[in-house]
Scaffold this active site. Sequence first.
Site, PDB file in Angstrom:
ATOM      1  N   GLY A 168       0.848  -1.189   0.000  1.00 47.48           N
ATOM      2  CA  GLY A 168       0.000   0.000   0.000  1.00 47.48           C
ATOM      3  C   GLY A 168       0.877   1.228   0.000  1.00 47.48           C
ATOM      4  O   GLY A 168       2.099   1.119   0.062  1.00 47.48           O
ATOM      5  N   ASP A 225       9.262   5.007   8.035  1.00 48.68           N
ATOM      6  CA  ASP A 225       8.968   6.393   8.404  1.00 48.68           C
ATOM      7  C   ASP A 225       8.077   7.158   7.431  1.00 48.68           C
ATOM      8  O   ASP A 225       7.665   8.288   7.721  1.00 48.68           O
ATOM      9  CB  ASP A 225      10.278   7.171   8.625  1.00 48.68           C
ATOM     10  CG  ASP A 225      11.128   7.225   7.362  1.00 48.68           C
ATOM     11  OD1 ASP A 225      10.692   6.675   6.328  1.00 48.68           O
ATOM     12  OD2 ASP A 225      12.217   7.818   7.413  1.00 48.68           O
ATOM     13  N   ARG A 272       3.981  13.516  -7.504  1.00 43.25           N
ATOM     14  CA  ARG A 272       3.969  12.595  -8.651  1.00 43.25           C
ATOM     15  C   ARG A 272       2.629  12.707  -9.368  1.00 43.25           C
ATOM     16  O   ARG A 272       1.566  12.657  -8.747  1.00 43.25           O
ATOM     17  CB  ARG A 272       4.195  11.178  -8.156  1.00 43.25           C
ATOM     18  CG  ARG A 272       4.263  10.164  -9.276  1.00 43.25           C
ATOM     19  CD  ARG A 272       5.009   8.921  -8.857  1.00 43.25           C
ATOM     20  NE  ARG A 272       4.334   8.164  -7.825  1.00 43.25           N
ATOM     21  CZ  ARG A 272       4.843   7.060  -7.259  1.00 43.25           C
ATOM     22  NH1 ARG A 272       6.029   6.622  -7.617  1.00 43.25           N
ATOM     23  NH2 ARG A 272       4.177   6.427  -6.314  1.00 43.25           N
ATOM     24  N   ASP A 324       3.613  -4.715  -8.032  1.00 41.70           N
ATOM     25  CA  ASP A 324       3.068  -3.478  -7.450  1.00 41.70           C
ATOM     26  C   ASP A 324       3.668  -2.245  -8.122  1.00 41.70           C
ATOM     27  O   ASP A 324       3.250  -1.127  -7.830  1.00 41.70           O
ATOM     28  CB  ASP A 324       3.309  -3.428  -5.933  1.00 41.70           C
ATOM     29  CG  ASP A 324       4.761  -3.677  -5.575  1.00 41.70           C
ATOM     30  OD1 ASP A 324       5.290  -4.725  -5.956  1.00 41.70           O
ATOM     31  OD2 ASP A 324       5.379  -2.815  -4.922  1.00 41.70           O
TER      32      ASP A 324
END
Length: 502
Positions: free
Chosen positions: A99, A134, A185, A261
């Site tokens: 994810g 992080d 992005r 992915d």
Amino acid sequence: MSARWIKPLLKIKPHIHFDNSYARLPGQFYTRQNPVPVSAPSLIRINHALAQKLDIDPVWLKSDEGISVVAGNKVPDGGEPIATVYAGHQFGGWNPQLGDGRAILLGEVLNNQNERYDFQLKGSGPTPYSRGNDGRAPLGPVLREYIVSEAMATFRIPTTRTLAVAATGDPVYRQGILPGAILVRIAKSHIRIGTFEFFSFRNDQESLRLLTDHVIQRHYPKAAEQKNPVLAMLDAVIENQAYLIAAWQQIGFIHGVMNTDNMLLSGETIDYGPCAFMDEYHPGTVFSSIDRNSRYAYGNQPAIGHWNLRNLAQVLIPLLNKNRDKARELAQDSINKYMNLLTKSYQNGMMMKLGLCNVMPDDIKLIKDLLAIMAEEKMDYTLTFRYLSDLAGDDARDGVGDLITFSEKFSFWLERWKKRLILDEQTSIQRQARMYALNPVFIPRNHLIEEVIQAAVGEGNFNLFHQLVDIITHPFEYKAALKKYALAPRPEQVVNETFCGT
Ligand code: AMP
Ligand code: MG
């Protein structure tokens, strides 16, 4: 003054026109999550051309408010921040839950042409998918992504792009302490093969159906008119992926992490982690420090594309036909087309790189023989094709002949090629112009990117970064004064490994 004399307030146009179709899908597709603010955001660069394409005012983007949005300190009007969920096969191994661990989709931008683009912050803090990490990005990989994705866009290779990069003012802790950064992005969407795998693994057929409908509507509307829209979508995805990987092969791009992915349904290149452009030609070239088995070597990319698409075809089986056997057969027939599509696209492209237009029986052999010599003699991939472009006509422009050395074998091959050229129906002027427009002289070579990163991270100096971006966005126009940027690395400059952006 009575109320009717007060002019109605002009409706203020939002700075970004959002319409968030993914956030309208049910909750199992994402978690609502705001970016985590940073201490001292400062803008490094915005991409003017891209801002204009998105109908976002570059002046606003550079303003304090714009920078706050880029850095994740302010959610813009109309934004609905989410972290999306997916799974994936990483280096061949199954991971049922990934994810957006360090990315937030702020929303989807609609431009004046009604084109839809994801507006995503990368490096914007932890999310429920961070798996203990992080959620941040160090400056180096952020600059690398800007440079390489912009080069790909300039080469007209489908790709996600970078709208802006900002320093966060906060440190990130990796092997040492590094400056943190955020990248905006822009993508047609961030829907991955791994997004489909996520729901398939959970046997959640309803979500799989919703996701498929979403992708058809958003990326393949023509498939909706076909007898079997899901099959038409699969065919189109396979075609786009074949075209994409053929384009990588032609330009000498090594993706480095072709996990499922990191493969988008839209057919854009995504995830500029340990990627690189090849200097010396060799099919076995690998840069990624984490690719210990060379799974994602340059020469393996077409086959890995096939492997990834098989996974997609597999998870779509329940939607292809009620009859399982029939569905399997459809999936298999579809996937069987991939390698031919890729080979055709690659061969056509290579013909054009060599300045050939009419297809002739020995052309494929001519290409293969050249590549064999290049591999044997460790010739620079980019400069060799550029040199051929110099030789293809009578243009007296600055050439790259003095930047490369070559052997007798190559000279023999040149004679064959020259004899072949005269069989085509095009003038040498036409041929050379076409070749110059196709064979770049500047690519963002690894050693140049490293130099940029060292100056930025070590000294806070972004001049080299801006220079390199300016150069690689005009990659076809050689001037001898820019020789430094065209040269292959000297042995001591060669970068053998690039690291993932984590
Ligand atoms: P990538 O190698 O960038 O494709 O990332 C693989 C997975 O790791 C994705 O789910 C990312 O969101 C997650 N990830 C990578 N780096 C970080 C990070 N610094 N913090 C949290 N998640 C991360
Ligand atoms: Mg990724």
